[in-house]
Design a protein around this motif. Structure first.
Motif, PDB file in Angstrom:
ATOM      1  N   UNK A   1      -4.185   2.380  11.643  1.00  0.00           N
ATOM      2  CA  UNK A   1      -4.522   1.501  10.521  1.00  0.00           C
ATOM      3  C   UNK A   1      -3.297   1.230   9.646  1.00  0.00           C
ATOM      4  N   UNK A   2      -2.511   2.274   9.377  1.00  0.00           N
ATOM      5  CA  UNK A   2      -1.340   2.121   8.506  1.00  0.00           C
ATOM      6  C   UNK A   2      -0.280   1.215   9.127  1.00  0.00           C
ATOM      7  N   UNK A   3      -0.089   1.330  10.439  1.00  0.00           N
ATOM      8  CA  UNK A   3       0.944   0.537  11.103  1.00  0.00           C
ATOM      9  C   UNK A   3       0.417  -0.804  11.599  1.00  0.00           C
TER      10      UNK A   3
ATOM     11  N   UNK B   1       0.821  -1.212   0.000  1.00  0.00           N
ATOM     12  CA  UNK B   1       0.000   0.000   0.000  1.00  0.00           C
ATOM     13  C   UNK B   1       0.862   1.272   0.000  1.00  0.00           C
ATOM     14  N   UNK B   2       0.528   2.216  -0.896  1.00  0.00           N
ATOM     15  CA  UNK B   2       1.190   3.518  -1.011  1.00  0.00           C
ATOM     16  C   UNK B   2       2.602   3.433  -1.593  1.00  0.00           C
ATOM     17  N   UNK B   3       2.939   2.324  -2.240  1.00  0.00           N
ATOM     18  CA  UNK B   3       4.257   2.206  -2.870  1.00  0.00           C
ATOM     19  C   UNK B   3       4.318   2.924  -4.213  1.00  0.00           C
ATOM     20  N   UNK B   4       3.162   3.291  -4.758  1.00  0.00           N
ATOM     21  CA  UNK B   4       3.139   4.005  -6.031  1.00  0.00           C
ATOM     22  C   UNK B   4       2.612   3.194  -7.196  1.00  0.00           C
ATOM     23  N   UNK B   5       1.891   2.108  -6.918  1.00  0.00           N
ATOM     24  CA  UNK B   5       1.361   1.248  -7.987  1.00  0.00           C
ATOM     25  C   UNK B   5       0.446   2.012  -8.940  1.00  0.00           C
ATOM     26  N   UNK B   6      -0.517   2.720  -8.378  1.00  0.00           N
ATOM     27  CA  UNK B   6      -1.481   3.431  -9.227  1.00  0.00           C
ATOM     28  C   UNK B   6      -0.806   4.547 -10.000  1.00  0.00           C
TER      29      UNK B   6
ATOM     30  N   UNK C   1      10.887   2.564  -0.059  1.00  0.00           N
ATOM     31  CA  UNK C   1      11.327   2.281   1.306  1.00  0.00           C
ATOM     32  C   UNK C   1      10.151   2.415   2.277  1.00  0.00           C
ATOM     33  N   UNK C   2      10.225   1.662   3.373  1.00  0.00           N
ATOM     34  CA  UNK C   2       9.113   1.546   4.313  1.00  0.00           C
ATOM     35  C   UNK C   2       8.727   2.885   4.925  1.00  0.00           C
ATOM     36  N   UNK C   3       9.693   3.695   5.358  1.00  0.00           N
ATOM     37  CA  UNK C   3       9.360   4.947   6.049  1.00  0.00           C
ATOM     38  C   UNK C   3       8.593   5.907   5.140  1.00  0.00           C
ATOM     39  N   UNK C   4       9.053   6.046   3.908  1.00  0.00           N
ATOM     40  CA  UNK C   4       8.362   6.928   2.966  1.00  0.00           C
ATOM     41  C   UNK C   4       6.969   6.403   2.662  1.00  0.00           C
ATOM     42  N   UNK C   5       6.874   5.092   2.491  1.00  0.00           N
ATOM     43  CA  UNK C   5       5.587   4.482   2.181  1.00  0.00           C
ATOM     44  C   UNK C   5       4.589   4.696   3.312  1.00  0.00           C
ATOM     45  N   UNK C   6       5.033   4.503   4.556  1.00  0.00           N
ATOM     46  CA  UNK C   6       4.140   4.687   5.701  1.00  0.00           C
ATOM     47  C   UNK C   6       3.674   6.138   5.810  1.00  0.00           C
ATOM     48  N   UNK C   7       4.590   7.075   5.582  1.00  0.00           N
ATOM     49  CA  UNK C   7       4.209   8.488   5.642  1.00  0.00           C
ATOM     50  C   UNK C   7       3.151   8.807   4.592  1.00  0.00           C
ATOM     51  N   UNK C   8       3.331   8.291   3.377  1.00  0.00           N
ATOM     52  CA  UNK C   8       2.342   8.506   2.314  1.00  0.00           C
ATOM     53  C   UNK C   8       1.006   7.873   2.679  1.00  0.00           C
ATOM     54  N   UNK C   9       1.073   6.682   3.257  1.00  0.00           N
ATOM     55  CA  UNK C   9      -0.147   5.944   3.575  1.00  0.00           C
ATOM     56  C   UNK C   9      -0.951   6.653   4.652  1.00  0.00           C
ATOM     57  N   UNK C  10      -0.266   7.129   5.674  1.00  0.00           N
ATOM     58  CA  UNK C  10      -0.956   7.866   6.741  1.00  0.00           C
ATOM     59  C   UNK C  10      -1.602   9.126   6.166  1.00  0.00           C
TER      60      UNK C  10
ATOM     61  N   UNK D   1     -10.483  10.955   5.188  1.00  0.00           N
ATOM     62  CA  UNK D   1     -11.452  11.055   6.265  1.00  0.00           C
ATOM     63  C   UNK D   1     -11.081  10.512   7.622  1.00  0.00           C
ATOM     64  N   UNK D   2      -9.990   9.790   7.765  1.00  0.00           N
ATOM     65  CA  UNK D   2      -9.620   9.264   9.073  1.00  0.00           C
ATOM     66  C   UNK D   2      -8.956  10.346   9.914  1.00  0.00           C
ATOM     67  N   UNK D   3      -9.209  10.317  11.229  1.00  0.00           N
ATOM     68  CA  UNK D   3      -8.446  11.159  12.145  1.00  0.00           C
ATOM     69  C   UNK D   3      -7.001  10.677  12.138  1.00  0.00           C
ATOM     70  N   UNK D   4      -6.076  11.564  12.486  1.00  0.00           N
ATOM     71  CA  UNK D   4      -4.659  11.198  12.353  1.00  0.00           C
ATOM     72  C   UNK D   4      -4.305   9.979  13.183  1.00  0.00           C
TER      73      UNK D   4
END
Length: 219
Positions: A185-187, A30-35, A160-169, A176-179
């Motif tokens: 959910x992301x972690x 998720x959030x790796x840039x597939x789309x 890389x995982x850190x960049x991906x997680x930041x994008x996903x959050x 619509x999710x609260x931070x």
């Protein structure tokens, strides 16, 4: 691994041999840039091809609806391999390969409501190259292993995982999710799913580095 986006475009085009329809799969966590990669490829190929020659059909339209996830007790695991209609996705890929229908309508996915939408993506008979991205194209189990033979190649979007997680959050917050909910959910759910996908990385035909993703289309 390749180092130029133009190389990706040429490789994608070359999957179509003697005019026979080909489906290119793009996989990644998720959030790796597939789309983004899929959209860039489709736009680049379309710019140098006849009208309708390339189409974009994401796998996300095969998410099970929330009502079905509730029935299955899987709502809190949404996005896991078993929360998709993997056999339905494989059936659509077979129909694309049969190449007998004037028009095929594939389902889409609306992020604002987080639900699949039937009949949202038209694929005309003129489409020779189909680009389809999804999380689990390389998973080897009784349902997902029916997908791999129907894809000419599968490319892995690497980030890389850190960049991906930041994008996903940031994405979860944007939709619509609260931070604190987005972080949880992301972690949690997303990261468990990501581990399944990362484990399939070595099975990909090509690893696409993050430097080649997002160069022509804004993520």
């Amino acid at each position: 691994m390749t180092t130029r986006f133009d190389d990706l475009v040429r490789r994608a085009q070359a999957l179509v041999v003697d005019g026979r329809r080909a489906v290119l799969g793009i996989v990644g966590p998720p959030a790796a840039g597939k789309t983004t990669l899929a959209e860039e490829l489709v736009a680049a190929v379309a710019a140098i091809s006849p009208p309708g020659w390339v189409a974009h059909v994401p796998m996300d339209g095969f998410h099970l609806a929330d009502a079905e996830l509730d029935r299955l007790g899987s709502r809190d695991r949404k996005g896991a391999p078993d929360t998709f209609d993997a056999l339905g996705y494989a059936a659509m890929l077979r129909r694309l390969h049969d190449d007998t229908d004037e028009m095929i309508y594939a389902p889409g996915f609306e992020r604002t409501i987080e639900q699949p939408i039937a009949g949202a993506i038209p694929v005309p008979h003129t489409a020779r190259l189909i680009v389809s991205e999804g999380n689990y194209l390389l998973v080897d189990d009784d349902r997902w292993n029916r997908v791999r033979p129907l894809l000419a190649e599968i490319w892995y979007a690497d980030l890389d995982r850190d960049t991906r997680l930041a994008r996903l959050i940031a994405r979860h917050v944007r939709f619509g999710k609260a931070e604190h909910e987005a972080v949880a959910w992301a972690t949690g759910t997303d990261e468990r799913n990501a581990a399944v996908i990362v484990a399939t990385r070595t099975r990909a035909d090509l690893i696409v580095p993050s430097a080649l993703i997002g160069t022509t289309v804004t993520p």
